[in-house]
Design a protein around this motif. Structure first.
Motif, PDB file in Angstrom:
ATOM      1  N   SER A  41       0.859  -1.273  -0.001  1.00 61.30           N
ATOM      2  CA  SER A  41       0.065   0.013  -0.085  1.00 61.30           C
ATOM      3  C   SER A  41       0.908   1.159  -0.133  1.00 61.30           C
ATOM      4  O   SER A  41       1.601   1.532   0.801  1.00 61.30           O
ATOM      5  CB  SER A  41      -1.021  -0.069   1.265  1.00 61.30           C
ATOM      6  OG  SER A  41      -1.834   0.952   1.222  1.00 61.30           O
ATOM      7  N   VAL A 114      -1.566  -1.536  -4.243  1.00 58.22           N
ATOM      8  CA  VAL A 114      -2.794  -0.702  -4.236  1.00 58.22           C
ATOM      9  C   VAL A 114      -2.213   0.753  -3.988  1.00 58.22           C
ATOM     10  O   VAL A 114      -1.242   0.705  -3.008  1.00 58.22           O
ATOM     11  CB  VAL A 114      -3.795  -1.244  -3.317  1.00 58.22           C
ATOM     12  CG1 VAL A 114      -4.093  -2.747  -3.540  1.00 58.22           C
ATOM     13  CG2 VAL A 114      -3.254  -1.135  -1.661  1.00 58.22           C
ATOM     14  N   ALA A 116      -4.029   3.154  -1.878  1.00 59.76           N
ATOM     15  CA  ALA A 116      -5.142   3.223  -1.174  1.00 59.76           C
ATOM     16  C   ALA A 116      -6.003   4.532  -1.025  1.00 59.76           C
ATOM     17  O   ALA A 116      -7.082   4.494  -0.482  1.00 59.76           O
ATOM     18  CB  ALA A 116      -4.758   2.662   0.334  1.00 59.76           C
ATOM     19  N   ILE A 129      -7.705   7.015   3.939  1.00 58.20           N
ATOM     20  CA  ILE A 129      -7.874   5.774   3.004  1.00 58.20           C
ATOM     21  C   ILE A 129      -8.795   4.903   3.592  1.00 58.20           C
ATOM     22  O   ILE A 129      -9.431   4.973   4.745  1.00 58.20           O
ATOM     23  CB  ILE A 129      -6.385   4.855   3.208  1.00 58.20           C
ATOM     24  CG1 ILE A 129      -5.952   4.563   4.373  1.00 58.20           C
ATOM     25  CG2 ILE A 129      -5.302   5.825   2.554  1.00 58.20           C
ATOM     26  CD1 ILE A 129      -4.808   3.639   4.555  1.00 58.20           C
ATOM     27  N   ALA A 133      -7.688  -2.322   1.519  1.00 61.23           N
ATOM     28  CA  ALA A 133      -6.462  -3.223   1.394  1.00 61.23           C
ATOM     29  C   ALA A 133      -6.177  -4.031   2.846  1.00 61.23           C
ATOM     30  O   ALA A 133      -5.708  -5.052   2.599  1.00 61.23           O
ATOM     31  CB  ALA A 133      -5.218  -2.122   1.370  1.00 61.23           C
ATOM     32  N   LEU A 144       0.468  -7.146   4.961  1.00 59.74           N
ATOM     33  CA  LEU A 144       0.182  -5.752   4.488  1.00 59.74           C
ATOM     34  C   LEU A 144       1.306  -4.684   4.682  1.00 59.74           C
ATOM     35  O   LEU A 144       1.960  -4.615   5.790  1.00 59.74           O
ATOM     36  CB  LEU A 144      -1.090  -5.346   5.075  1.00 59.74           C
ATOM     37  CG  LEU A 144      -1.609  -3.936   4.871  1.00 59.74           C
ATOM     38  CD1 LEU A 144      -1.798  -3.525   3.415  1.00 59.74           C
ATOM     39  CD2 LEU A 144      -2.923  -3.203   5.711  1.00 59.74           C
TER      40      LEU A 144
END
Length: 258
Positions: A41, A114, A116, A129, A133, A144
């Motif tokens: 992210s 991603v 986010a 965000i 995610a 993550l």
């Protein structure tokens, strides 16, 4: 999975970076797992962020599959490249299909990237965000990983002319320690922590940046730059959303009636 497109694209990008003399600094790539799925992210400040985020994973010898808006895949030039690199199209009107595709890639051991914040931050701070995610990482049982890029906005960002051939621009790419959200966690709280970690990485990149941004358009307002404040940036985003909806309504109204 065939990788006939992705490696040559990376090689071409790295050659271009050398020609331009970009001063790319990557920190924390050891946090990206050598095998298995992961969600990266990253903050979003430039149209080029997916290239540099992917470059940040390259020392770990991982290829990142990015979730990107469907319109990029529809373009006659970028579309074949995006499909050839097995990136994941996101249709704003059918988000479930892209979510399912991302989960399938994660469970197959892929790294999925991603942004986010969904859209480019015109304030160059990390915008609010959502928990998407986090939910993906939990559903696929993968880490993550927060990331940050800085300096890419000087090359090409929203509302500014492209300066792709601007030589010797420093670009910093930071990878943070992985988070391990699990089922039963408060996903909104985890998303808040992800936001804090991403902003901390951005703050560090800004502190270490070798060019003084005081008075510059690409520097956040709270650091002495002339970029819009987060509040003003939110107003600009809303105005853009309203205009986009109006354009869509006009197109629908012009369609022949059955």
């Amino acid at each position: 999975m065939s990788e006939r497109v992705y490696p040559p694209v990376i090689a071409a990008a790295k050659t271009m970076f050398r020609v331009l003399g970009l001063k790319i600094k990557i920190e924390g790539h050891e946090h990206i797992p050598a095998t298995g799925g992961a969600v990266l992210s990253c903050n979003h400040i430039s149209y080029l962020d997916f290239i540099f985020t992917g470059l940040g994973a390259h020392p770990a010898k991982r290829l990142v599959r990015f979730m990107a808006k469907k319109e990029v895949f529809d373009h006659r030039v970028s579309g074949p490249l995006m499909r050839g690199m097995h990136h994941i199209p996101v249709d704003r009107e059918n988000g479930a299909s892209s979510y399912i595709a991302a989960l399938k890639a994660l469970k197959a051991g892929e790294v999925v990237g991603v942004f986010a914040e969904a859209t480019i931050s015109q304030s160059f701070t990390v915008k609010e965000i959502k928990s998407g995610a986090v939910r993906m990482a939990v559903a696929a049982k993968v880490p993550l990983i927060p990331m940050a890029v800085w300096g890419t906005q000087r090359l090409w960002t929203k509302g500014r002319k492209r300066k792709l051939w601007q030589r010797n621009t420093p670009v910093h790419i930071l990878v943070g320690e992985p988070m391990h959200p699990k089922r039963g966690d408060d996903y909104e709280q985890v998303a808040k922590e992800l936001h804090e970690r991403m902003q901390a990485l951005v703050d560090r990149a800004q502190r270490d940046y070798p060019v003084d941004g005081t008075g510059q358009w690409w520097q956040p307002a709270h650091l002495g730059g002339t970029a819009p404040t987060p509040e003003r940036a939110a107003e600009l985003d809303e105005a853009e959303r309203v205009e986009r909806a109006a354009r869509k309504a006009r197109r629908e109204a012009q369609k022949p009636q059955e």
